[in-house]
Design a protein around this motif. Sequence first.
Motif, PDB file in Angstrom:
ATOM      1  N   GLU A  66       0.853  -1.180   0.000  1.00 34.30           N
ATOM      2  CA  GLU A  66       0.000   0.000   0.000  1.00 34.30           C
ATOM      3  C   GLU A  66       0.888   1.228   0.000  1.00 34.30           C
ATOM      4  OE1 GLU A  66      -4.003   1.425   2.359  1.00 34.30           O
ATOM      5  OE2 GLU A  66      -2.728  -0.111   3.231  1.00 34.30           O
ATOM      6  N   ARG A  67       0.445   2.256  -0.668  1.00 35.24           N
ATOM      7  CA  ARG A  67       1.154   3.528  -0.632  1.00 35.24           C
ATOM      8  C   ARG A  67       0.340   4.492   0.203  1.00 35.24           C
ATOM      9  NH1 ARG A  67       3.271   7.539  -5.322  1.00 35.24           N
ATOM     10  NH2 ARG A  67       4.632   8.719  -3.949  1.00 35.24           N
ATOM     11  N   LEU A  68       0.962   5.028   1.239  1.00 35.59           N
ATOM     12  CA  LEU A  68       0.277   5.912   2.175  1.00 35.59           C
ATOM     13  C   LEU A  68       1.155   7.114   2.504  1.00 35.59           C
ATOM     14  CD1 LEU A  68      -0.918   3.210   4.723  1.00 35.59           C
ATOM     15  CD2 LEU A  68      -2.388   4.495   3.184  1.00 35.59           C
ATOM     16  N   ASP A  69       0.694   8.287   2.188  1.00 31.89           N
ATOM     17  CA  ASP A  69       1.367   9.520   2.616  1.00 31.89           C
ATOM     18  C   ASP A  69       2.868   9.514   2.354  1.00 31.89           C
ATOM     19  OD1 ASP A  69      -1.102  10.460   3.574  1.00 31.89           O
ATOM     20  OD2 ASP A  69      -0.809   9.388   5.466  1.00 31.89           O
ATOM     21  N   GLY A  70       3.272   9.191   1.133  1.00 24.58           N
ATOM     22  CA  GLY A  70       4.688   9.221   0.785  1.00 24.58           C
ATOM     23  C   GLY A  70       5.491   8.045   1.308  1.00 24.58           C
ATOM     24  N   ARG A  71       4.801   7.022   1.784  1.00 22.29           N
ATOM     25  CA  ARG A  71       5.466   5.812   2.273  1.00 22.29           C
ATOM     26  C   ARG A  71       4.892   4.614   1.543  1.00 22.29           C
ATOM     27  NH1 ARG A  71       4.018   4.540   7.834  1.00 22.29           N
ATOM     28  NH2 ARG A  71       1.999   5.331   7.215  1.00 22.29           N
ATOM     29  N   TRP A  72       5.703   3.608   1.418  1.00 19.92           N
ATOM     30  CA  TRP A  72       5.284   2.333   0.858  1.00 19.92           C
ATOM     31  C   TRP A  72       5.253   1.332   2.002  1.00 19.92           C
ATOM     32  CZ3 TRP A  72       4.096   2.317  -4.293  1.00 19.92           C
ATOM     33  CH2 TRP A  72       4.513   3.422  -5.022  1.00 19.92           C
ATOM     34  N   LEU A  73       4.095   0.770   2.261  1.00 22.25           N
ATOM     35  CA  LEU A  73       3.910  -0.222   3.317  1.00 22.25           C
ATOM     36  C   LEU A  73       3.870  -1.596   2.644  1.00 22.25           C
ATOM     37  CD1 LEU A  73       3.199  -0.766   6.337  1.00 22.25           C
ATOM     38  CD2 LEU A  73       0.810  -0.658   5.622  1.00 22.25           C
ATOM     39  N   VAL A  74       4.739  -2.485   3.074  1.00 22.59           N
ATOM     40  CA  VAL A  74       4.857  -3.813   2.458  1.00 22.59           C
ATOM     41  C   VAL A  74       4.767  -4.864   3.552  1.00 22.59           C
ATOM     42  CG1 VAL A  74       6.307  -5.324   1.060  1.00 22.59           C
ATOM     43  CG2 VAL A  74       6.420  -2.845   0.713  1.00 22.59           C
ATOM     44  N   ASP A  75       3.817  -5.786   3.412  1.00 18.74           N
ATOM     45  CA  ASP A  75       3.682  -6.909   4.342  1.00 18.74           C
ATOM     46  C   ASP A  75       3.921  -8.199   3.575  1.00 18.74           C
ATOM     47  OD1 ASP A  75       2.954  -5.250   6.442  1.00 18.74           O
ATOM     48  OD2 ASP A  75       0.804  -5.608   6.193  1.00 18.74           O
ATOM     49  N   VAL A  76       4.765  -9.064   4.153  1.00 22.62           N
ATOM     50  CA  VAL A  76       5.007 -10.392   3.581  1.00 22.62           C
ATOM     51  C   VAL A  76       4.739 -11.406   4.682  1.00 22.62           C
ATOM     52  CG1 VAL A  76       6.682 -11.936   2.504  1.00 22.62           C
ATOM     53  CG2 VAL A  76       6.747  -9.493   1.991  1.00 22.62           C
ATOM     54  N   TYR A  77       3.897 -12.392   4.372  1.00 23.20           N
ATOM     55  CA  TYR A  77       3.571 -13.418   5.356  1.00 23.20           C
ATOM     56  C   TYR A  77       3.244 -14.696   4.629  1.00 23.20           C
ATOM     57  CZ  TYR A  77      -0.991 -11.030   4.577  1.00 23.20           C
ATOM     58  OH  TYR A  77      -2.090 -10.409   4.039  1.00 23.20           O
TER      59      TYR A  77
END
Length: 129
Positions: A66-77
């Motif tokens: 997800e891209r949120l407020d100039g950040r890239w959030l990455v979840d791996v599970y």
Amino acid sequence: MDNAGFVVRVPTQESELRSIRAQVRAFVSTHDGSDDVADDIELAVSELATNVMQHSAADAVTVAMERLDGRWLVDVYDADEIPPLDEVSAPPTDSITGRGLFIVQAVMDDVSILHVDERTIIRCIKHDA
């Protein structure tokens, strides 16, 4: 374009890594991420997905971005038996494995481990360059 996201779930077969990497790069590119950001996120996801495939009993690996407020959030599970992140260090120079989490911590701005509903999630954050 913030607040955009995607999820991909594939079997834990190393032949799926190419597809994961391509989808991650495409997501970053289509959401105005720089080549440097795409390189770092692609490398981190590839390392983490490989760890799930090689070192866990999971039958699938899931990547959520997800891209949120100039950040890239990455979840791996689903990862199993992740060492505490403050104990991760470079392996001996003659070792051919064991660099995954070390590399991920080097290229991402923040890395954490979450436990949600009996699942282990490696969460990475990358700031826009």
